[in-house]
Design a protein around this motif. Structure first.
Motif, PDB file in Angstrom:
ATOM      1  N   GLU A  12       0.836  -1.211   0.000  1.00 57.01           N
ATOM      2  CA  GLU A  12       0.000   0.000   0.000  1.00 57.01           C
ATOM      3  C   GLU A  12       0.864   1.250   0.000  1.00 57.01           C
ATOM      4  O   GLU A  12       0.563   2.220  -0.700  1.00 57.01           O
ATOM      5  CB  GLU A  12      -0.912   0.021   1.221  1.00 57.01           C
ATOM      6  CG  GLU A  12      -2.091  -0.910   1.129  1.00 57.01           C
ATOM      7  CD  GLU A  12      -3.017  -0.762   2.320  1.00 57.01           C
ATOM      8  OE1 GLU A  12      -3.284   0.382   2.748  1.00 57.01           O
ATOM      9  OE2 GLU A  12      -3.472  -1.802   2.827  1.00 57.01           O
ATOM     10  N   ILE A  13       1.930   1.234   0.790  1.00 63.65           N
ATOM     11  CA  ILE A  13       2.856   2.375   0.842  1.00 63.65           C
ATOM     12  C   ILE A  13       3.502   2.587  -0.523  1.00 63.65           C
ATOM     13  O   ILE A  13       3.604   3.709  -1.012  1.00 63.65           O
ATOM     14  CB  ILE A  13       3.914   2.148   1.934  1.00 63.65           C
ATOM     15  CG1 ILE A  13       3.253   2.266   3.306  1.00 63.65           C
ATOM     16  CG2 ILE A  13       5.082   3.104   1.798  1.00 63.65           C
ATOM     17  CD1 ILE A  13       4.131   1.867   4.459  1.00 63.65           C
ATOM     18  N   VAL A  14       3.934   1.500  -1.141  1.00 58.27           N
ATOM     19  CA  VAL A  14       4.561   1.583  -2.468  1.00 58.27           C
ATOM     20  C   VAL A  14       3.559   2.112  -3.492  1.00 58.27           C
ATOM     21  O   VAL A  14       3.887   2.990  -4.297  1.00 58.27           O
ATOM     22  CB  VAL A  14       5.108   0.199  -2.901  1.00 58.27           C
ATOM     23  CG1 VAL A  14       5.516   0.204  -4.361  1.00 58.27           C
ATOM     24  CG2 VAL A  14       6.276  -0.211  -2.011  1.00 58.27           C
ATOM     25  N   ASP A  15       2.332   1.601  -3.466  1.00 56.22           N
ATOM     26  CA  ASP A  15       1.310   2.039  -4.416  1.00 56.22           C
ATOM     27  C   ASP A  15       1.021   3.535  -4.287  1.00 56.22           C
ATOM     28  O   ASP A  15       0.737   4.207  -5.282  1.00 56.22           O
ATOM     29  CB  ASP A  15       0.019   1.248  -4.220  1.00 56.22           C
ATOM     30  CG  ASP A  15       0.157  -0.212  -4.599  1.00 56.22           C
ATOM     31  OD1 ASP A  15       1.141  -0.584  -5.282  1.00 56.22           O
ATOM     32  OD2 ASP A  15      -0.719  -1.010  -4.189  1.00 56.22           O
ATOM     33  N   LYS A  16       1.110   4.058  -3.064  1.00 55.52           N
ATOM     34  CA  LYS A  16       0.863   5.483  -2.813  1.00 55.52           C
ATOM     35  C   LYS A  16       2.129   6.324  -2.928  1.00 55.52           C
ATOM     36  O   LYS A  16       2.081   7.543  -2.785  1.00 55.52           O
ATOM     37  CB  LYS A  16       0.256   5.667  -1.424  1.00 55.52           C
ATOM     38  CG  LYS A  16      -1.118   5.054  -1.292  1.00 55.52           C
ATOM     39  CD  LYS A  16      -1.652   5.193   0.116  1.00 55.52           C
ATOM     40  CE  LYS A  16      -3.009   4.540   0.232  1.00 55.52           C
ATOM     41  NZ  LYS A  16      -3.525   4.569   1.615  1.00 55.52           N
ATOM     42  N   ARG A  17       3.268   5.639  -3.171  1.00 61.98           N
ATOM     43  CA  ARG A  17       4.568   6.307  -3.322  1.00 61.98           C
ATOM     44  C   ARG A  17       4.924   7.155  -2.100  1.00 61.98           C
ATOM     45  O   ARG A  17       5.402   8.283  -2.217  1.00 61.98           O
ATOM     46  CB  ARG A  17       4.610   7.134  -4.600  1.00 61.98           C
ATOM     47  CG  ARG A  17       4.381   6.286  -5.852  1.00 61.98           C
ATOM     48  CD  ARG A  17       4.478   7.062  -7.140  1.00 61.98           C
ATOM     49  NE  ARG A  17       5.667   7.881  -7.270  1.00 61.98           N
ATOM     50  CZ  ARG A  17       6.884   7.462  -7.605  1.00 61.98           C
ATOM     51  NH1 ARG A  17       7.085   6.193  -7.848  1.00 61.98           N
ATOM     52  NH2 ARG A  17       7.892   8.300  -7.718  1.00 61.98           N
ATOM     53  N   LEU A  18       4.723   6.589  -0.919  1.00 53.71           N
ATOM     54  CA  LEU A  18       5.015   7.290   0.324  1.00 53.71           C
ATOM     55  C   LEU A  18       6.428   6.968   0.815  1.00 53.71           C
ATOM     56  O   LEU A  18       6.919   5.865   0.596  1.00 53.71           O
ATOM     57  CB  LEU A  18       4.010   6.873   1.403  1.00 53.71           C
ATOM     58  CG  LEU A  18       2.551   7.203   1.129  1.00 53.71           C
ATOM     59  CD1 LEU A  18       1.660   6.567   2.189  1.00 53.71           C
ATOM     60  CD2 LEU A  18       2.342   8.700   1.078  1.00 53.71           C
ATOM     61  N   PRO A  19       7.065   7.919   1.494  1.00 49.28           N
ATOM     62  CA  PRO A  19       8.364   7.618   2.108  1.00 49.28           C
ATOM     63  C   PRO A  19       8.168   6.771   3.362  1.00 49.28           C
ATOM     64  O   PRO A  19       7.088   6.737   3.949  1.00 49.28           O
ATOM     65  CB  PRO A  19       8.920   8.998   2.461  1.00 49.28           C
ATOM     66  CG  PRO A  19       7.708   9.837   2.636  1.00 49.28           C
ATOM     67  CD  PRO A  19       6.666   9.302   1.688  1.00 49.28           C
ATOM     68  N   VAL A  20       9.236   6.089   3.774  1.00 47.73           N
ATOM     69  CA  VAL A  20       9.201   5.231   4.958  1.00 47.73           C
ATOM     70  C   VAL A  20      10.330   5.664   5.888  1.00 47.73           C
ATOM     71  O   VAL A  20      11.480   5.784   5.464  1.00 47.73           O
ATOM     72  CB  VAL A  20       9.386   3.746   4.582  1.00 47.73           C
ATOM     73  CG1 VAL A  20       9.449   2.874   5.820  1.00 47.73           C
ATOM     74  CG2 VAL A  20       8.266   3.301   3.664  1.00 47.73           C
ATOM     75  N   LYS A  21      10.002   5.904   7.156  1.00 47.16           N
ATOM     76  CA  LYS A  21      10.993   6.285   8.163  1.00 47.16           C
ATOM     77  C   LYS A  21      11.214   5.112   9.107  1.00 47.16           C
ATOM     78  O   LYS A  21      10.271   4.572   9.669  1.00 47.16           O
ATOM     79  CB  LYS A  21      10.479   7.501   8.946  1.00 47.16           C
ATOM     80  CG  LYS A  21      11.323   7.915  10.106  1.00 47.16           C
ATOM     81  CD  LYS A  21      12.519   8.696   9.665  1.00 47.16           C
ATOM     82  CE  LYS A  21      13.205   9.279  10.908  1.00 47.16           C
ATOM     83  NZ  LYS A  21      14.559   9.604  10.654  1.00 47.16           N
ATOM     84  N   PHE A  22      12.466   4.689   9.252  1.00 47.05           N
ATOM     85  CA  PHE A  22      12.821   3.595  10.147  1.00 47.05           C
ATOM     86  C   PHE A  22      13.315   4.151  11.480  1.00 47.05           C
ATOM     87  O   PHE A  22      13.879   5.240  11.538  1.00 47.05           O
ATOM     88  CB  PHE A  22      13.917   2.726   9.525  1.00 47.05           C
ATOM     89  CG  PHE A  22      13.444   1.909   8.359  1.00 47.05           C
ATOM     90  CD1 PHE A  22      12.816   0.694   8.552  1.00 47.05           C
ATOM     91  CD2 PHE A  22      13.618   2.357   7.062  1.00 47.05           C
ATOM     92  CE1 PHE A  22      12.380  -0.070   7.483  1.00 47.05           C
ATOM     93  CE2 PHE A  22      13.188   1.607   5.976  1.00 47.05           C
ATOM     94  CZ  PHE A  22      12.559   0.391   6.190  1.00 47.05           C
ATOM     95  N   SER A  23      13.134   3.389  12.540  1.00 46.95           N
ATOM     96  CA  SER A  23      13.590   3.802  13.873  1.00 46.95           C
ATOM     97  C   SER A  23      15.055   3.437  14.101  1.00 46.95           C
ATOM     98  O   SER A  23      15.698   3.981  14.989  1.00 46.95           O
ATOM     99  CB  SER A  23      12.723   3.163  14.952  1.00 46.95           C
ATOM    100  OG  SER A  23      12.757   1.759  14.835  1.00 46.95           O
ATOM    101  N   GLU A  24      15.557   2.505  13.307  1.00 38.77           N
ATOM    102  CA  GLU A  24      16.966   2.110  13.360  1.00 38.77           C
ATOM    103  C   GLU A  24      17.374   1.635  11.977  1.00 38.77           C
ATOM    104  O   GLU A  24      16.530   1.426  11.108  1.00 38.77           O
ATOM    105  CB  GLU A  24      17.201   1.036  14.407  1.00 38.77           C
ATOM    106  CG  GLU A  24      16.380  -0.227  14.186  1.00 38.77           C
ATOM    107  CD  GLU A  24      16.519  -1.207  15.328  1.00 38.77           C
ATOM    108  OE1 GLU A  24      17.258  -2.185  15.159  1.00 38.77           O
ATOM    109  OE2 GLU A  24      15.880  -0.978  16.364  1.00 38.77           O
TER     110      GLU A  24
END
Length: 59
Positions: A12-24
């Motif tokens: 879903e994130i990829v389909d919406k082209r959203l960035p992803v923030k990791f905690s580590e």
């Protein structure tokens, strides 16, 4: 578990082209975090180690 929960959510994130923030740093993880990192990388996402963020491919 990754296939059942994480993959559909990440798709879903990829389909919406959203960035992803990791905690580590996911590249140094040995579990699901690393699997998420690999999945997004296969979709063309770029990892920015300074911000622990993956961004979608341009275009």
């Amino acid at each position: 578990m990754f296939e059942l929960y994480n993959r559909p959510f990440l798709q879903e994130i990829v389909d919406k082209r959203l960035p992803v923030k990791f905690s580590e740093n996911p590249d140094k993880d040995e579990g699901y975090l690393h699997d998420e990192y690999l999945f997004l990388g296969e979709k063309g996402y770029v990892f920015h180690e300074d911000t622990l963020t993956m961004t979608p491919p341009k275009g």
